[in-house]
Write an enzyme that holds these catalytic residues in place. Sequence first.
Site, PDB file in Angstrom:
ATOM      1  N   SER A 116      -0.198   0.710  10.640  1.00 37.63           N
ATOM      2  CA  SER A 116       0.488  -0.594  10.611  1.00 37.63           C
ATOM      3  C   SER A 116       0.285  -1.326   9.267  1.00 37.63           C
ATOM      4  O   SER A 116      -0.815  -1.282   8.719  1.00 37.63           O
ATOM      5  CB  SER A 116      -0.070  -1.447  11.750  1.00 37.63           C
ATOM      6  N   PRO A 117       1.318  -1.966   8.709  1.00 37.58           N
ATOM      7  CA  PRO A 117       2.688  -2.089   9.227  1.00 37.58           C
ATOM      8  C   PRO A 117       3.603  -0.915   8.871  1.00 37.58           C
ATOM      9  O   PRO A 117       4.758  -0.904   9.277  1.00 37.58           O
ATOM     10  CB  PRO A 117       3.180  -3.364   8.545  1.00 37.58           C
ATOM     11  N   GLY A 118       3.132   0.057   8.073  1.00 36.28           N
ATOM     12  CA  GLY A 118       3.968   1.244   7.867  1.00 36.28           C
ATOM     13  C   GLY A 118       4.240   1.659   6.431  1.00 36.28           C
ATOM     14  O   GLY A 118       5.118   2.473   6.171  1.00 36.28           O
ATOM     15  N   GLY A 119       3.455   1.137   5.498  1.00 38.62           N
ATOM     16  CA  GLY A 119       3.676   1.499   4.086  1.00 38.62           C
ATOM     17  C   GLY A 119       3.534   2.997   3.828  1.00 38.62           C
ATOM     18  O   GLY A 119       4.331   3.598   3.097  1.00 38.62           O
TER      19      GLY A 119
ATOM     20  N   LYS B 111     -13.057   3.718   1.772  1.00 41.84           N
ATOM     21  CA  LYS B 111     -13.263   2.331   1.331  1.00 41.84           C
ATOM     22  C   LYS B 111     -14.672   2.232   0.754  1.00 41.84           C
ATOM     23  O   LYS B 111     -15.636   2.763   1.332  1.00 41.84           O
ATOM     24  CB  LYS B 111     -13.099   1.367   2.510  1.00 41.84           C
TER      25      LYS B 111
ATOM     26  N   ASP C 109      -1.757   3.192  15.525  1.00 37.81           N
ATOM     27  CA  ASP C 109      -2.359   1.903  15.180  1.00 37.81           C
ATOM     28  C   ASP C 109      -2.087   0.938  16.331  1.00 37.81           C
ATOM     29  O   ASP C 109      -0.996   0.965  16.897  1.00 37.81           O
ATOM     30  CB  ASP C 109      -1.728   1.341  13.882  1.00 37.81           C
TER      31      ASP C 109
ATOM     32  N   ASP D 135      -6.573   4.427  19.500  1.00 39.62           N
ATOM     33  CA  ASP D 135      -7.670   4.450  18.536  1.00 39.62           C
ATOM     34  C   ASP D 135      -7.526   5.709  17.669  1.00 39.62           C
ATOM     35  O   ASP D 135      -7.495   6.830  18.203  1.00 39.62           O
ATOM     36  CB  ASP D 135      -8.998   4.470  19.314  1.00 39.62           C
TER      37      ASP D 135
ATOM     38  N   SER E  83       0.826  -1.225   0.000  1.00 37.06           N
ATOM     39  CA  SER E  83       0.000   0.000   0.000  1.00 37.06           C
ATOM     40  C   SER E  83       0.852   1.263   0.000  1.00 37.06           C
ATOM     41  O   SER E  83       0.329   2.352  -0.225  1.00 37.06           O
ATOM     42  CB  SER E  83      -1.003   0.074   1.142  1.00 37.06           C
TER      43      SER E  83
END
Length: 365
Positions: free
Chosen positions: A228-231, A313, A247, A267, A195
């Site tokens: 997360s994970p950090g893209g 989304k 996250d 959150d 991502s």
Amino acid sequence: MSGIIAYCRAGFENDCAAEWQEKSAALGVYGYCQATAQQGYVVFRCQVEEADHLAKKLALTDLVFTRQFIVILAELDQLPVADRVSQVQVALLDEDLLAAFDTVKPAGELRVEVADTNSGKELSKFAKKFTVPLRRGLRQIEWLTERESSRRPSLHVFILGTDHLVLGYSYSFNQSPWPMGILRLRMPNDAPSRSTLKLDEAFQVFIPAGEREQRVTSGMNAVDLGASPGGWTYQLVRRGMMVQAVDNGPMDEALMESGQVRHFREDGFKFKPKKRNITWLVCDMVEKPDRVAMLMCEWLVEEYCKEAIFNLKLPMKKRYQTVSESLALIKETLAEYGHGRYRVSAKQLYHDREEVTVHIYREPS
Ligand SMILES: C[S@@+](CC[C@H](N)C(=O)[O-])C[C@H]1O[C@@H](n2cnc3c(N)ncnc32)[C@H](O)[C@@H]1O
């Protein structure tokens, strides 16, 4: 048959068509769409002058589901394999065509394109091979300038089969600079997730090249919600920013070792920055579009950040309607509670899938 071809992601033809229907009508053009599922483009039928009017007045940047669009000059099929170029020449020298499109000739560049589908991919080798003789043939009949010119319209050849193509054009002031409207990016080896390409693309699509050095630059503070994970954090770190990554999930270790990232296991809907020194807010949390939209508005209205890039989304159905409603909600909220004028842009980027990316920027007063 006259009209427009709009290139889109395969599977989003109905959304692309719904948007064309609505936005062309707002400009007084009442055409109809021909859309087939999974073909990667939509045909919008209207009169020749109307198509040209839309090419000038309907900004590509205002279309969420269209990557690029072209005005149809002619459609040619059953082309003889031995000499396709001369058939294209004949079509482009047709008197009626020349009379209708006299301001388009000569074009400043040629783009030979295919749909972004599997069958399009199979045709791309042919498209490449066809480009050189075609360019020569177009120069012979003075349909193409001798040297490329970005001030003239672009001539597009949209290949639908080895014997079937559509000739079209787009104006240089209202087009994507990339072939097929697609910005292809290489996946960095050390990025924590694919991502990462979405945010890289978003910066290049939404921020004009001439302003990028000033608006997306080293030393800025950024917040990444749903990091997360950090893209996405990776793209901010790469550009020299200090990042607060929010996250509950883990962050990539190498990214944490950069010393530019603080990880908050909180959150994202409750997290607030300690100081109002954040330039960039980015958000990739998987949540209902309106909930994300309202959160982004809150950050901008409260002046927690200056610019925001985030994903909405999409649901399975009525995706265009959902996006339109969320964008309307954002615009209304910012108009009512914001301070100043905001620019809101949205696009389904090449690296987006079931989502669109939105950019909001408060114009300097
Ligand atoms: C699509 S992933 C993000 C991928 C990330 N942008 C990247 O490039 O690596 C969505 C993330 O949002 C996080 N998330 C979802 N709801 C959240 C919330 N309310 N607060 C914080 N994070 C949340 C999830 O834990 C998940 O890691």
